[in-house]
Design a protein around this motif. Structure first.
Motif, PDB file in Angstrom:
ATOM      1  N   UNK A   1       3.860  34.584  10.461  1.00 25.06           N
ATOM      2  CA  UNK A   1       4.900  33.993  11.297  1.00 25.06           C
ATOM      3  C   UNK A   1       4.268  33.112  12.365  1.00 25.06           C
ATOM      4  N   UNK A   2       4.818  31.906  12.528  1.00 22.89           N
ATOM      5  CA  UNK A   2       4.320  30.991  13.558  1.00 22.89           C
ATOM      6  C   UNK A   2       5.432  30.011  13.913  1.00 22.89           C
ATOM      7  N   UNK A   3       5.189  29.218  14.944  1.00 21.09           N
ATOM      8  CA  UNK A   3       6.085  28.113  15.257  1.00 21.09           C
ATOM      9  C   UNK A   3       5.836  27.013  14.238  1.00 21.09           C
ATOM     10  N   UNK A   4       6.869  26.547  13.590  1.00 20.84           N
ATOM     11  CA  UNK A   4       6.712  25.555  12.541  1.00 20.84           C
ATOM     12  C   UNK A   4       6.901  24.135  13.046  1.00 20.84           C
ATOM     13  N   UNK A   5       6.853  23.198  12.121  1.00 22.24           N
ATOM     14  CA  UNK A   5       7.025  21.778  12.420  1.00 22.24           C
ATOM     15  C   UNK A   5       8.421  21.348  11.993  1.00 22.24           C
ATOM     16  N   UNK A   6       9.291  21.071  12.942  1.00 27.38           N
ATOM     17  CA  UNK A   6      10.658  20.626  12.662  1.00 27.38           C
ATOM     18  C   UNK A   6      11.385  21.581  11.713  1.00 27.38           C
ATOM     19  N   UNK A   7      11.114  22.884  11.879  1.00 28.17           N
ATOM     20  CA  UNK A   7      11.763  23.877  11.045  1.00 28.17           C
ATOM     21  C   UNK A   7      11.052  24.184   9.750  1.00 28.17           C
ATOM     22  N   UNK A   8       9.989  23.458   9.427  1.00 30.19           N
ATOM     23  CA  UNK A   8       9.203  23.730   8.227  1.00 30.19           C
ATOM     24  C   UNK A   8       8.109  24.745   8.539  1.00 30.19           C
ATOM     25  N   UNK A   9       7.566  25.386   7.491  1.00 32.75           N
ATOM     26  CA  UNK A   9       6.558  26.423   7.707  1.00 32.75           C
ATOM     27  C   UNK A   9       5.162  25.846   7.889  1.00 32.75           C
ATOM     28  N   UNK A  10       4.920  24.620   7.449  1.00 35.93           N
ATOM     29  CA  UNK A  10       3.605  24.015   7.640  1.00 35.93           C
ATOM     30  C   UNK A  10       3.351  23.794   9.130  1.00 35.93           C
ATOM     31  N   UNK A  11       2.121  24.039   9.547  1.00 35.57           N
ATOM     32  CA  UNK A  11       1.771  23.914  10.960  1.00 35.57           C
ATOM     33  C   UNK A  11       1.909  22.473  11.431  1.00 35.57           C
ATOM     34  N   UNK A  12       2.311  22.328  12.680  1.00 34.71           N
ATOM     35  CA  UNK A  12       2.332  21.016  13.324  1.00 34.71           C
ATOM     36  C   UNK A  12       0.885  20.529  13.406  1.00 34.71           C
ATOM     37  N   UNK A  13       0.550  19.385  12.795  1.00 31.95           N
ATOM     38  CA  UNK A  13      -0.856  18.950  12.759  1.00 31.95           C
ATOM     39  C   UNK A  13      -1.425  18.593  14.127  1.00 31.95           C
ATOM     40  N   UNK A  14      -0.561  18.498  15.148  1.00 34.77           N
ATOM     41  CA  UNK A  14      -1.022  18.130  16.490  1.00 34.77           C
ATOM     42  C   UNK A  14      -1.372  19.332  17.351  1.00 34.77           C
ATOM     43  N   UNK A  15      -1.047  20.547  16.874  1.00 31.51           N
ATOM     44  CA  UNK A  15      -1.202  21.737  17.713  1.00 31.51           C
ATOM     45  C   UNK A  15      -1.811  22.885  16.910  1.00 31.51           C
ATOM     46  N   UNK A  16      -2.367  23.864  17.638  1.00 31.84           N
ATOM     47  CA  UNK A  16      -2.848  25.099  17.035  1.00 31.84           C
ATOM     48  C   UNK A  16      -1.970  26.226  17.563  1.00 31.84           C
ATOM     49  N   UNK A  17      -1.012  26.709  16.748  1.00 38.01           N
ATOM     50  CA  UNK A  17      -0.002  27.650  17.245  1.00 38.01           C
ATOM     51  C   UNK A  17      -0.487  29.090  17.253  1.00 38.01           C
TER      52      UNK A  17
END
Length: 309
Positions: free
Chosen positions: A219-235
């Motif tokens: 479980x993590x904070x996703x990118x615009x509701x998607x499960x792939x990580x936001x490439x700009x951040x390390x959640x």
């Protein structure tokens, strides 16, 4: 039959509503999935739950109803968990990276299932990018081999859930089906569900749900509701193995101004071309996705070891 007595409990507003028990929630959601209630009742249920919010016990009941009806994907061989990537939001500002995450995981030798459908008309969705990468949706559930990415439409897994998700086009609001789709395990055997949340207040409910169900999940904070990580951040990453929680890492501060190689355009052709470049080594894997892949590979090994012990 009918769900009016449940709506009476959950539809009394944010302060007056009463939460349902797990068995009640399973009965209500099962009737909705089976098409046994009127469109008016479905709309009332969706709006009432949107105002009240789901409890962990209700979410467990909703998932009980789903898992009792879903056309399950056969278990993988050798105790290997199926890596499950729900994809229901798509891209609005940045390219949708769920296809890239899926293919990076497959390159590590993992079996990967992406399930989803379009729920917002103006977004670029994962299934379109996968089709551009010559990965077509399955016509029926089938066993997923190690090192393979498969994609399946929600309606193929559970038509009633697809109908419920489509209600958003009519009333303009998310409903419990959207949360259920991101938490469900569509596999008949072990699976690692990669899930995400947008609003921090949902975390406690999601944690309690995975714990109660004894689930394997990341479980993590996703990118615009998607499960792939936001490439700009390390959640922050939270894992659940058999429902036991472990904090893998805290959120790292800062947001990158740019990601090397990441295109500014988000259309299907550009996203597919970028995915191919990364896989071919002609563009770097974003650090956030590389880290996410490492976590998933490590958890997959834990689950396999647990299954074989």
């Amino acid at each position: 039959m009918g769900i009016s007595h449940y709506i009476k409990d959950i539809g009394r507003g944010a302060r007056g509503a009463r939460a349902l028990g797990r068995a009640q929630a399973a009965d209500l959601f099962g009737q909705v999935l089976d098409g046994q209630v009127t469109d008016l009742e479905v709309g009332a249920f969706c709006v009432a739950m949107r105002i009240k919010g789901e409890t962990a016990e209700e979410m467990c009941g909703f998932l009980d109803a789903v898992h009792a009806r879903i056309a399950a994907i056969p278990a993988c061989a050798g105790g290997q968990p199926l890596i499950v990537l729900p994809s229901y939001n798509g891209a609005r500002r940045l390219p949708v990276l769920t296809p890239l995450l899926a293919l990076l995981l497959a390159r590590e030798g993992l079996p990967v299932l992406v399930h989803g459908m379009r729920t917002e008309a103006r977004r670029v969705i994962t299934s379109d990018v996968l089709a551009a990468l010559d990965i077509q949706a399955l016509a029926a559930p089938e066993k997923i081999a190690n090192g393979r990415v498969a994609h399946i439409h929600t309606a193929t897994l559970l038509p009633g859930l697809a109908r419920l998700l489509a209600v958003r086009e009519v009333i303009g609001l998310r409903n419990p089906g959207h949360s259920v789709a991101k938490l469900m395990n569509p596999c008949a055997g072990p699976a690692l569900v990669v899930s995400s949340y947008t609003h921090p207040e949902y975390f406690d409910m999601l944690r309690a749900t995975f714990t109660t169900l004894g689930a394997h999940a990341l479980l993590s904070r996703g990118l615009e509701g998607e499960v792939a990580a936001d490439p700009r951040r390390l959640p922050r990453y939270d894992a659940f193995i058999g429902g036991t929680h472990q904090l893998l890492q805290d959120q790292q501060p800062g947001t990158a101004d740019e990601v090397p190689g990441l295109p500014a355009e988000i259309d299907v052709a550009t996203t597919a071309a970028y995915t191919r470049r990364v896989l071919a080594g002609n563009a770097p894997v974003p650090d956030a996705l590389r880290q996410q892949v490492e976590h998933i590979v490590r958890l997959s090994r834990q689950i396999t070891a647990q299954a074989l012990s």
